[in-house]
Motif scaffolding. Structure first.
Motif, PDB file in Angstrom:
ATOM      1  N   THR A 301      15.326  -0.178  -9.037  1.00 10.96           N
ATOM      2  CA  THR A 301      14.357   0.885  -8.737  1.00 10.96           C
ATOM      3  C   THR A 301      13.560   0.614  -7.476  1.00 10.96           C
ATOM      4  O   THR A 301      12.925   1.530  -6.936  1.00 10.96           O
ATOM      5  CB  THR A 301      13.364   1.072  -9.899  1.00 10.96           C
ATOM      6  OG1 THR A 301      12.485  -0.073  -9.992  1.00 10.96           O
ATOM      7  CG2 THR A 301      14.093   1.259 -11.225  1.00 10.96           C
ATOM      8  N   LEU A 302      13.577  -0.628  -6.996  1.00 13.07           N
ATOM      9  CA  LEU A 302      12.713  -0.978  -5.859  1.00 13.07           C
ATOM     10  C   LEU A 302      13.097  -0.235  -4.584  1.00 13.07           C
ATOM     11  O   LEU A 302      12.221   0.238  -3.847  1.00 13.07           O
ATOM     12  CB  LEU A 302      12.753  -2.490  -5.614  1.00 13.07           C
ATOM     13  CG  LEU A 302      11.651  -3.316  -6.267  1.00 13.07           C
ATOM     14  CD1 LEU A 302      11.888  -4.794  -6.006  1.00 13.07           C
ATOM     15  CD2 LEU A 302      10.276  -2.897  -5.782  1.00 13.07           C
ATOM     16  N   ALA A 303      14.385  -0.125  -4.308  1.00 13.54           N
ATOM     17  CA  ALA A 303      14.808   0.581  -3.104  1.00 13.54           C
ATOM     18  C   ALA A 303      14.359   2.037  -3.157  1.00 13.54           C
ATOM     19  O   ALA A 303      13.916   2.605  -2.147  1.00 13.54           O
ATOM     20  CB  ALA A 303      16.323   0.493  -2.941  1.00 13.54           C
ATOM     21  N   LEU A 304      14.451   2.649  -4.329  1.00 13.22           N
ATOM     22  CA  LEU A 304      13.989   4.024  -4.496  1.00 13.22           C
ATOM     23  C   LEU A 304      12.490   4.120  -4.261  1.00 13.22           C
ATOM     24  O   LEU A 304      12.017   5.002  -3.531  1.00 13.22           O
ATOM     25  CB  LEU A 304      14.340   4.524  -5.901  1.00 13.22           C
ATOM     26  CG  LEU A 304      13.777   5.892  -6.290  1.00 13.22           C
ATOM     27  CD1 LEU A 304      14.374   6.995  -5.422  1.00 13.22           C
ATOM     28  CD2 LEU A 304      14.027   6.167  -7.775  1.00 13.22           C
ATOM     29  N   ARG A 306      10.445   2.147  -2.589  1.00 18.07           N
ATOM     30  CA  ARG A 306      10.053   1.899  -1.194  1.00 18.07           C
ATOM     31  C   ARG A 306      10.438   3.069  -0.290  1.00 18.07           C
ATOM     32  O   ARG A 306       9.762   3.329   0.707  1.00 18.07           O
ATOM     33  CB  ARG A 306      10.663   0.587  -0.719  1.00 18.07           C
ATOM     34  CG  ARG A 306      10.022  -0.618  -1.421  1.00 18.07           C
ATOM     35  CD  ARG A 306      10.733  -1.920  -1.149  1.00 18.07           C
ATOM     36  NE  ARG A 306      10.033  -3.018  -1.831  1.00 18.07           N
ATOM     37  CZ  ARG A 306      10.465  -4.261  -1.887  1.00 18.07           C
ATOM     38  NH1 ARG A 306      11.618  -4.592  -1.286  1.00 18.07           N
ATOM     39  NH2 ARG A 306       9.770  -5.185  -2.530  1.00 18.07           N
ATOM     40  N   HIS A 307      11.497   3.772  -0.655  1.00 21.75           N
ATOM     41  CA  HIS A 307      11.875   4.960   0.126  1.00 21.75           C
ATOM     42  C   HIS A 307      10.921   6.120  -0.170  1.00 21.75           C
ATOM     43  O   HIS A 307      10.420   6.762   0.755  1.00 21.75           O
ATOM     44  CB  HIS A 307      13.309   5.361  -0.192  1.00 21.75           C
ATOM     45  CG  HIS A 307      13.760   6.586   0.522  1.00 21.75           C
ATOM     46  ND1 HIS A 307      14.001   6.614   1.883  1.00 21.75           N
ATOM     47  CD2 HIS A 307      13.980   7.860   0.074  1.00 21.75           C
ATOM     48  CE1 HIS A 307      14.366   7.837   2.246  1.00 21.75           C
ATOM     49  NE2 HIS A 307      14.358   8.605   1.165  1.00 21.75           N
ATOM     50  N   GLU A 350      18.417  11.007   0.310  1.00 25.36           N
ATOM     51  CA  GLU A 350      18.384   9.571  -0.008  1.00 25.36           C
ATOM     52  C   GLU A 350      17.682   9.318  -1.333  1.00 25.36           C
ATOM     53  O   GLU A 350      18.049   8.388  -2.070  1.00 25.36           O
ATOM     54  CB  GLU A 350      17.706   8.805   1.131  1.00 25.36           C
ATOM     55  CG  GLU A 350      17.751   7.292   1.008  1.00 25.36           C
ATOM     56  CD  GLU A 350      19.143   6.676   1.156  1.00 25.36           C
ATOM     57  OE1 GLU A 350      19.228   5.434   1.130  1.00 25.36           O
ATOM     58  OE2 GLU A 350      20.136   7.433   1.291  1.00 25.36           O
ATOM     59  N   LEU A 354      19.568   7.125  -4.177  1.00 20.77           N
ATOM     60  CA  LEU A 354      18.968   5.906  -4.725  1.00 20.77           C
ATOM     61  C   LEU A 354      18.640   6.056  -6.211  1.00 20.77           C
ATOM     62  O   LEU A 354      18.751   5.092  -6.975  1.00 20.77           O
ATOM     63  CB  LEU A 354      17.713   5.545  -3.933  1.00 20.77           C
ATOM     64  CG  LEU A 354      17.966   5.089  -2.489  1.00 20.77           C
ATOM     65  CD1 LEU A 354      16.653   4.974  -1.723  1.00 20.77           C
ATOM     66  CD2 LEU A 354      18.712   3.752  -2.469  1.00 20.77           C
ATOM     67  N   GLU A 357      21.878   5.508  -7.952  1.00 19.96           N
ATOM     68  CA  GLU A 357      22.219   4.075  -7.941  1.00 19.96           C
ATOM     69  C   GLU A 357      21.423   3.314  -9.004  1.00 19.96           C
ATOM     70  O   GLU A 357      21.911   2.335  -9.578  1.00 19.96           O
ATOM     71  CB  GLU A 357      21.920   3.480  -6.557  1.00 19.96           C
ATOM     72  CG  GLU A 357      22.793   4.016  -5.431  1.00 19.96           C
ATOM     73  CD  GLU A 357      24.198   3.422  -5.433  1.00 19.96           C
ATOM     74  OE1 GLU A 357      24.442   2.491  -6.224  1.00 19.96           O
ATOM     75  OE2 GLU A 357      25.047   3.907  -4.655  1.00 19.96           O
TER      76      GLU A 357
END
Length: 382
Positions: A301-304, A306-307, A350, A354, A357
């Motif tokens: 979940t971190l990439a989501l 931060r986006h 994106e 994400l 993902e």
């Protein structure tokens, strides 16, 4: 087929939905609030500067979704567009309705009391104090825990730490129960720069620590949204015993909630509205002392996060609402004040990728179908 910034498209293969488990008993190790967004009524004029009209059924259903995963709801906060379209008149009704809904399902709720109904700058500190007291009364009568929101009106007027103390000392003497203080950094609201009377983070920290020590019985904790994990670790270690630090750091929440062996953060996060099933799974794993399951739930979940919270951070609400629509929690992608336009097509594509993902699309085919229609409306033909 998803568009990319170079003008090409790339094939994205959807993942199978993750069967996230709801907790069978209340979460124990941490208190966790998800700051919830609001759903605009698509059949009313919710454009910039217009009176707010909400889709109440979808708005309250989303809160039931959060409670079903064991999370508390932080109501009428910046995620609900306080100061960015949601007026105090509608916020009052939102707080009252959500608190009643919380009682009906046994859900935990805290709600923001601020000063956003006042003119800016106000006439003086006494007007700011009275403004806080007016909103405080609404939240307390609704039966929600109070979150004393950072005040733009106070920030516009105050020039010293003593000005902040004069207001907060008075307001904290009037609360019915322990409140959550609110320290929102300028990434979330540029008009709060220098809050607590100084742009020096060390000086500001000393001011808020002195305030908490002097009002320990009236303070449950402090929500800190500075996106500075090292500062949060130092601050929580310096807090008086029994006072919680509710992380508002949407970039580093897994490590801050897990803790360092001596101290750990509780949570009051906007991103939890978007990742509620995964957040619940991580907190269930924490209760079971299952490090691997905790990392497996939170890590993707971190990439989501931060986006979604990328610069300009204060427009993160658009990504939250977009994901709620993709997930079937609301019938359309509309927002108060027309803020569905605040992020670009590529940014929101994106968000979709994400979220998939991370296993956060409960019905991937529904999400894909909605995305295709939305891309076509926006002139993207894949």
């Amino acid at each position: 087929m998803l568009p990319r910034c170079d003008g090409t498209v790339v094939e994205h293969v959807l993942h199978d939905p993750v069967p996230w488990a709801r907790p069978s008993t209340p979460l124990q190790s941490r208190i966790a609030f998800a700051a919830a967004h609001v759903v605009a009524d698509p059949l009313r004029d919710n454009g910039p500067g217009r009176p707010v009209c909400l889709d109440w059924d979808s708005t309250l259903a989303f809160r039931r979704h959060l409670w079903s995963y064991g999370l508390g709801v932080a109501e009428a906060m910046d995620t609900a567009q306080r100061g960015m379209g949601l007026d105090w008149h509608t916020a009052q009704e939102l707080i009252t309705r959500s608190a009643a809904e919380a009682r009906s399902v046994g859900g935990r709720i805290a709600a923001g009391a601020g000063t956003d109904h006042l003119s800016s700058p106000p006439s003086g500190l006494s007007e700011v104090t009275a403004g806080y007291e007016q909103q405080l009364k609404v939240v307390q009568e609704a039966g929600a825990q109070v979150i004393l929101m950072a005040s733009r009106q106070l920030a516009a007027l105050a020039t010293t730490p003593e000005h902040y103390r004069a207001v907060y000392d008075r307001v904290l003497s009037r609360v019915d129960g322990p409140v959550i203080l609110h320290w929102l950094g300028q990434a979330f609201d540029p008009r709060l720069e220098g809050y607590w009377g100084s742009s020096d983070i060390g000086v500001a920290t000393d001011v808020v620590l002195d305030l908490i020590r002097d009002h320990k019985a009236q303070v449950d904790g402090i929500k800190v949204s500075l996106l500075d994990a090292e500062h949060e670790v130092r601050l929580r270690a310096a807090l008086p015993e029994g006072v919680r630090l509710y992380t508002g750091d949407d970039f580093h929440y897994p490590e801050l909630i897990w803790g360092d062996g001596s101290h750990a953060s509780d949570a009051l996060l906007g991103i939890f509205a978007a990742i509620a099933p995964a957040a619940s799974a991580a907190l269930q794993a924490l209760d079971a002392a299952d490090d691997a399951a905790y990392d497996a739930a939170f890590g993707p979940t971190l990439a989501l996060a931060r986006h979604v919270f990328g610069v300009p951070t204060f427009h993160y609400k658009t990504g939250i609402a977009f994901l709620a629509w993709l997930s079937g929690h609301q019938p359309g992608f509309t927002m108060v004040a027309g803020l569905q336009s605040a992020r670009s097509v590529l940014h929101l594509v994106e968000v979709f990728r994400l979220a998939d993902e991370a296993g956060l699309l409960p019905d991937p085919s529904l999400a894909a179908g909605r995305l295709r229609c939305w891309l076509e409306v926006n002139g993207v033909h894949t």
